[in-house]
Design a protein around this motif. Structure first.
Motif, PDB file in Angstrom:
ATOM      1  N   THR A  90       0.849  -1.188   0.000  1.00 43.11           N
ATOM      2  CA  THR A  90       0.000   0.000   0.000  1.00 43.11           C
ATOM      3  C   THR A  90       0.890   1.245   0.000  1.00 43.11           C
ATOM      4  OG1 THR A  90      -1.617  -1.209   1.321  1.00 43.11           O
ATOM      5  CG2 THR A  90      -1.864   1.173   1.215  1.00 43.11           C
ATOM      6  N   PHE A  91       0.626   2.140  -0.941  1.00 39.45           N
ATOM      7  CA  PHE A  91       1.407   3.380  -0.975  1.00 39.45           C
ATOM      8  C   PHE A  91       0.626   4.485  -1.657  1.00 39.45           C
ATOM      9  CE2 PHE A  91       2.507   1.138  -4.847  1.00 39.45           C
ATOM     10  CZ  PHE A  91       2.511   2.125  -5.817  1.00 39.45           C
ATOM     11  N   ASP A  92       1.032   5.710  -1.342  1.00 39.92           N
ATOM     12  CA  ASP A  92       0.492   6.910  -1.971  1.00 39.92           C
ATOM     13  C   ASP A  92       1.540   7.404  -2.972  1.00 39.92           C
ATOM     14  OD1 ASP A  92      -0.718   9.268  -2.689  1.00 39.92           O
ATOM     15  OD2 ASP A  92      -0.452  10.245  -0.751  1.00 39.92           O
ATOM     16  N   GLU A 145       6.456  11.569  -0.395  1.00 36.79           N
ATOM     17  CA  GLU A 145       7.862  11.854  -0.659  1.00 36.79           C
ATOM     18  C   GLU A 145       8.726  10.603  -0.725  1.00 36.79           C
ATOM     19  OE1 GLU A 145       9.260  14.633   2.206  1.00 36.79           O
ATOM     20  OE2 GLU A 145       7.766  16.125   1.697  1.00 36.79           O
ATOM     21  N   ASN A 146       8.602   9.712   0.247  1.00 34.83           N
ATOM     22  CA  ASN A 146       9.500   8.564   0.353  1.00 34.83           C
ATOM     23  C   ASN A 146       8.832   7.276  -0.120  1.00 34.83           C
ATOM     24  OD1 ASN A 146      11.398  10.245   1.517  1.00 34.83           O
ATOM     25  ND2 ASN A 146      10.637   9.870   3.576  1.00 34.83           N
ATOM     26  N   VAL A 147       8.403   7.235  -1.357  1.00 30.91           N
ATOM     27  CA  VAL A 147       7.683   6.063  -1.843  1.00 30.91           C
ATOM     28  C   VAL A 147       8.471   5.295  -2.906  1.00 30.91           C
ATOM     29  CG1 VAL A 147       6.393   7.157  -3.720  1.00 30.91           C
ATOM     30  CG2 VAL A 147       5.347   5.320  -2.422  1.00 30.91           C
ATOM     31  N   CYS A 184      -4.733   7.631  -2.112  1.00 36.98           N
ATOM     32  CA  CYS A 184      -4.417   9.052  -2.246  1.00 36.98           C
ATOM     33  C   CYS A 184      -4.844   9.788  -0.966  1.00 36.98           C
ATOM     34  CB  CYS A 184      -5.118   9.643  -3.467  1.00 36.98           C
ATOM     35  SG  CYS A 184      -4.603  11.316  -3.825  1.00 36.98           S
ATOM     36  N   ASN A 185      -4.311   9.333   0.164  1.00 30.67           N
ATOM     37  CA  ASN A 185      -4.691   9.943   1.435  1.00 30.67           C
ATOM     38  C   ASN A 185      -3.469  10.244   2.313  1.00 30.67           C
ATOM     39  OD1 ASN A 185      -3.978   7.364   2.100  1.00 30.67           O
ATOM     40  ND2 ASN A 185      -5.933   6.811   3.016  1.00 30.67           N
ATOM     41  N   ARG A 186      -2.321  10.384   1.686  1.00 33.73           N
ATOM     42  CA  ARG A 186      -1.067  10.703   2.382  1.00 33.73           C
ATOM     43  C   ARG A 186      -0.709   9.649   3.439  1.00 33.73           C
ATOM     44  NH1 ARG A 186       1.176  13.716  -1.262  1.00 33.73           N
ATOM     45  NH2 ARG A 186       0.076  15.639  -1.644  1.00 33.73           N
ATOM     46  N   GLN A 187      -1.113   8.424   3.194  1.00 34.94           N
ATOM     47  CA  GLN A 187      -0.816   7.320   4.095  1.00 34.94           C
ATOM     48  C   GLN A 187       0.641   6.884   3.911  1.00 34.94           C
ATOM     49  OE1 GLN A 187      -3.479   4.076   3.510  1.00 34.94           O
ATOM     50  NE2 GLN A 187      -2.298   2.654   4.740  1.00 34.94           N
ATOM     51  N   LEU A 193       6.555  -0.870   7.781  1.00 31.95           N
ATOM     52  CA  LEU A 193       6.287   0.518   7.427  1.00 31.95           C
ATOM     53  C   LEU A 193       7.550   1.016   6.722  1.00 31.95           C
ATOM     54  CD1 LEU A 193       4.517   1.844  10.633  1.00 31.95           C
ATOM     55  CD2 LEU A 193       3.492   1.157   8.467  1.00 31.95           C
ATOM     56  N   SER A 194       7.440   1.231   5.431  1.00 36.04           N
ATOM     57  CA  SER A 194       8.630   1.461   4.614  1.00 36.04           C
ATOM     58  C   SER A 194       8.867   2.927   4.295  1.00 36.04           C
ATOM     59  CB  SER A 194       8.516   0.657   3.324  1.00 36.04           C
ATOM     60  OG  SER A 194       7.356   1.034   2.618  1.00 36.04           O
ATOM     61  N   ASN A 195       8.424   3.810   5.158  1.00 40.00           N
ATOM     62  CA  ASN A 195       8.537   5.237   4.897  1.00 40.00           C
ATOM     63  C   ASN A 195       9.993   5.688   4.808  1.00 40.00           C
ATOM     64  OD1 ASN A 195       7.712   7.850   4.454  1.00 40.00           O
ATOM     65  ND2 ASN A 195       7.371   8.297   6.606  1.00 40.00           N
TER      66      ASN A 195
END
Length: 148
Positions: A37-39, A43-45, A75-78, A102-104
């Motif tokens: 899951t990603f947005d 920034e860090n995706v 598209c919720n800045r998750q 959590l791969s931020n």
């Protein structure tokens, strides 16, 4: 008096060879489903998207053809998240239903290392049975009245 040399003789292969080395070790036999899951506007995706690509490589998907790879683009800045759902036998053994990363703030190499550390070790070594040849004499025991 000279100084003793204590370094390596050659340069390391770099990040790309380290990623290739970790990618060879990935095994998904204990996993039922991988959900990423990603947005895309976060920034860090980038590292999460690269990890998703590396999980879809045929060498990795052949380790468990039954493993589903699902992508959720939100598209919720998750924060980017990778969720590994375990198969039933591994769930009972570990008493854990799934593993989440959590791969931020992680790069691609760190994600692969974590995957190898926590997911690839769940594979139980199956003992391969060598096929035994069964001859006619083994199938049908010899009796006194039968001719050979």
């Amino acid at each position: 008096m000279s100084i003793y040399y204590s370094g390596t003789l050659g340069r390391s292969g770099g990040v790309v060879s380290a990623i290739a080395k970790e990618l060879k070790l990935i095994n998904l036999k204990g996993i039922k489903r991988v959900t990423v899951t990603f947005d895309p506007f976060a920034e860090n995706v980038k590292s999460t998207r690269e990890f998703l690509f590396l999980l879809s490589v045929p060498r990795v998907t052949q380790t468990n053809p039954n493993c589903l790879l699902k992508t959720d683009v939100v598209c919720n800045r998750q924060q980017p998240e990778i969720k590994f759902s375990l198969i039933q036998s591994v769930q009972e053994q570990l008493k854990v239903k799934d593993i989440r990363f959590l791969s931020n703030n992680l790069n691609t190499l760190e994600l692969l290392q974590l995957c190898n550390k926590h997911v690839s070790v769940l594979v139980t070594e199956e003992q391969e049975q060598t096929p035994t040849v069964i001859t006619k004499s083994v199938k049908k025991p010899f009796k006194k009245g039968d001719k050979r």
